[in-house]
Design an enzyme around this catalytic site. Structure first.
Site, PDB file in Angstrom:
ATOM      1  N   HIS A 106       1.071  -1.165   0.190  1.00  0.00           N
ATOM      2  CA  HIS A 106       0.043   0.043  -0.020  1.00  0.00           C
ATOM      3  C   HIS A 106       0.856   1.229  -0.044  1.00  0.00           C
ATOM      4  O   HIS A 106       0.227   2.467   0.287  1.00  0.00           O
ATOM      5  CB  HIS A 106      -0.851  -0.073   1.409  1.00  0.00           C
ATOM      6  CG  HIS A 106      -2.124  -0.995   1.216  1.00  0.00           C
ATOM      7  ND1 HIS A 106      -3.050  -1.422   2.191  1.00  0.00           N
ATOM      8  CD2 HIS A 106      -2.439  -1.694   0.099  1.00  0.00           C
ATOM      9  CE1 HIS A 106      -3.798  -2.218   1.800  1.00  0.00           C
ATOM     10  NE2 HIS A 106      -3.562  -2.577   0.299  1.00  0.00           N
ATOM     11  N   CYS A 133       7.359  18.904  -8.993  1.00  0.00           N
ATOM     12  CA  CYS A 133       8.100  17.529  -8.953  1.00  0.00           C
ATOM     13  C   CYS A 133       9.427  18.110  -9.526  1.00  0.00           C
ATOM     14  O   CYS A 133       9.619  18.636 -10.268  1.00  0.00           O
ATOM     15  CB  CYS A 133       7.241  16.797 -10.206  1.00  0.00           C
ATOM     16  SG  CYS A 133       8.252  15.287 -10.741  1.00  0.00           S
ATOM     17  N   ASN A 198      -3.635 -12.635  15.645  1.00  0.00           N
ATOM     18  CA  ASN A 198      -4.348 -11.016  15.730  1.00  0.00           C
ATOM     19  C   ASN A 198      -4.890 -11.005  17.277  1.00  0.00           C
ATOM     20  O   ASN A 198      -5.119 -12.092  17.558  1.00  0.00           O
ATOM     21  CB  ASN A 198      -5.378 -11.174  14.604  1.00  0.00           C
ATOM     22  CG  ASN A 198      -5.884  -9.848  14.224  1.00  0.00           C
ATOM     23  OD1 ASN A 198      -5.194  -8.983  13.900  1.00  0.00           O
ATOM     24  ND2 ASN A 198      -7.337  -9.584  14.095  1.00  0.00           N
TER      25      ASN A 198
HETATM   26  P1  OAD Z   1      -7.721  -2.516  10.548  1.00  0.00           P
HETATM   27  O1  OAD Z   1      -7.767  -1.479  11.355  1.00  0.00           O
HETATM   28  O2  OAD Z   1      -8.694  -3.078   9.580  1.00  0.00           O
HETATM   29  O3  OAD Z   1      -7.245  -4.056  11.391  1.00  0.00           O
HETATM   30  C1  OAD Z   1      -6.503  -4.083  12.402  1.00  0.00           C
HETATM   31  C2  OAD Z   1      -6.306  -5.341  13.036  1.00  0.00           C
HETATM   32  O4  OAD Z   1      -5.636  -5.406  13.987  1.00  0.00           O
HETATM   33  C3  OAD Z   1      -7.919  -5.719  13.635  1.00  0.00           C
HETATM   34  O5  OAD Z   1      -8.297  -7.007  13.501  1.00  0.00           O
HETATM   35  C4  OAD Z   1      -7.526  -5.640  15.242  1.00  0.00           C
HETATM   36  O6  OAD Z   1      -8.503  -6.591  16.016  1.00  0.00           O
HETATM   37  C5  OAD Z   1      -5.934  -6.003  15.230  1.00  0.00           C
HETATM   38  N1  OAD Z   1      -5.414  -5.518  16.425  1.00  0.00           N
HETATM   39  C6  OAD Z   1      -5.556  -4.294  17.272  1.00  0.00           C
HETATM   40  N2  OAD Z   1      -4.487  -4.143  18.068  1.00  0.00           N
HETATM   41  C7  OAD Z   1      -3.671  -5.230  17.986  1.00  0.00           C
HETATM   42  C8  OAD Z   1      -2.577  -5.486  18.589  1.00  0.00           C
HETATM   43  N3  OAD Z   1      -1.911  -4.875  19.656  1.00  0.00           N
HETATM   44  N4  OAD Z   1      -2.003  -6.868  18.100  1.00  0.00           N
HETATM   45  C9  OAD Z   1      -2.450  -7.661  17.254  1.00  0.00           C
HETATM   46  N5  OAD Z   1      -3.524  -7.153  16.719  1.00  0.00           N
HETATM   47  C10 OAD Z   1      -4.366  -6.140  16.876  1.00  0.00           C
HETATM   48  O7  OAD Z   1      -6.168  -2.579   9.679  1.00  0.00           O
HETATM   49  P2  OAD Z   1      -5.745  -3.300   8.356  1.00  0.00           P
HETATM   50  O8  OAD Z   1      -6.166  -4.613   8.558  1.00  0.00           O
HETATM   51  O9  OAD Z   1      -4.168  -3.205   8.218  1.00  0.00           O
HETATM   52  O10 OAD Z   1      -5.575   0.794   3.580  1.00  0.00           O
HETATM   53  O11 OAD Z   1      -6.385  -2.457   7.138  1.00  0.00           O
HETATM   54  C11 OAD Z   1      -6.187  -2.885   5.934  1.00  0.00           C
HETATM   55  C12 OAD Z   1      -6.089  -1.629   5.177  1.00  0.00           C
HETATM   56  O12 OAD Z   1      -7.366  -1.022   5.332  1.00  0.00           O
HETATM   57  C13 OAD Z   1      -4.983  -0.631   5.524  1.00  0.00           C
HETATM   58  O13 OAD Z   1      -3.754  -0.873   4.758  1.00  0.00           O
HETATM   59  C14 OAD Z   1      -5.649   0.840   4.881  1.00  0.00           C
HETATM   60  C15 OAD Z   1      -6.965   0.625   5.438  1.00  0.00           C
HETATM   61  O14 OAD Z   1      -8.073   1.095   4.837  1.00  0.00           O
HETATM   62  C16 OAD Z   1      -5.459   1.917   2.819  1.00  0.00           C
HETATM   63  O15 OAD Z   1      -5.698   2.816   3.347  1.00  0.00           O
HETATM   64  C17 OAD Z   1      -5.441   1.591   1.325  1.00  0.00           C
END
Ligand code: OAD
Length: 230
Positions: A106, A133, A198
């Site tokens: 990303h 740029c 997770n």
């Molecule tokens: P999310 O915010 O959707 O999910 C984060 C996950 O991490 C959740 O399932 C939480 O339960 C878990 N979590 C929180 N704290 C934690 C901890 N201390 N240890 C382990 N797990 C924990 O974030 P992503 O899945 O990364 O994209 O989101 C994916 C994409 O959506 C991002 O890259 C971004 C976002 O929109 C773009 O902006 C294009």
């Protein structure tokens, strides 16, 4: 020699102090996705988009890798096989911890991209769309991050890594955003053992053969210790 492919998401950086997206009070509870993370939002109000990423860049500059990032770096250096990290995160905490084989699917807060000519350069702490740029002088600077509606980076290489993986792990990702959310199923079908690490079961928890639920800073070092023992 076994190959390990690890997908990371915002949850791995949560204990470093960076917010996740979809947890209560997360980034998408404070900002509208369509305003700050789409090409249309950037066309509508580029200054708002830059303010959002400038603030995230400033915050990210002040935090340190946690024990989960450090454990993955240790895994890369001590494991006899290959370790590849595919991260959805735009922070540089895997690099900060010492990992070297990282794909930022990303993009990265550390990068600037010219929307006019495609030139890339290191992002200053504060950017604005009027910054010219360095290659073509057109003032169309944007963060080098992938927005909704855009294709993530290095997908061909990522699918190839997933097909070669003996072990696939997803750490700190909710499983809501594709194509990353499809990686476990893809790697599993190609023969990899699949592991979810997770805080809680993700949306696609059924795609994983092995589950570890808890804070990444605790469960990732334990999982790495176990891998390095065998
Ligand atoms: P999310 O915010 O959707 O999910 C984060 C996950 O991490 C959740 O399932 C939480 O339960 C878990 N979590 C929180 N704290 C934690 C901890 N201390 N240890 C382990 N797990 C924990 O974030 P992503 O899945 O990364 O994209 O989101 C994916 C994409 O959506 C991002 O890259 C971004 C976002 O929109 C773009 O902006 C294009």
């Amino acid at each position: 020699m076994e190959k390990i492919v690890i997908l990371t998401g915002a949850g791995i950086s949560a204990e470093s102090g960076l917010g996740t997206f979809r947890d209560a009070g997360g980034i998408w509870a404070q900002h509208a996705v369509e305003d700050v993370a789409t090409p249309e939002g950037f066309t509508r109000d580029p200054h708002l988009v830059h303010r959002f990423y400038n603030a995230r860049r400033e915050k990210a500059a002040g935090v340190a890798p946690n024990s989960a990032h450090l454990a993955l770096a240790r895994l890369e250096h001590e494991y006899s096989g290959e370790v590849v990290i595919v991260t959805q995160n735009v922070d540089a905490l895997h690099e900060g911890a010492g990992s070297t084989h990282i794909i930022h699917m990303h993009g990265a807060l550390a990068g600037a991209l010219c929307a006019a000519c495609g030139h890339r350069w290191p992002a200053p702490l504060k950017m604005d769309t009027n910054d010219p740029c360095p290659a073509c002088s057109v003032p169309a600077t944007r963060p080098d991050v992938v927005w909704f509606g855009e294709t993530p980076y290095e997908m061909e290489a990522i699918w190839a890594h997933l097909e070669e993986a003996d072990l696939f792990a997803a750490i700190g990702t909710s499983g809501n955003v594709y194509p990353a959310a499809a990686f476990a199923q893809h790697a599993g079908r190609a023969g990899a053992h699949t592991v979810e690490l997770n805080l809680e079961p993700s949306t696609n928890v059924r795609d994983f053969a092995e589950l570890h639920h808890g804070p990444a800073g605790t469960i990732v070092p334990l999982w790495v210790d176990e891998l390095l023992r065998h």
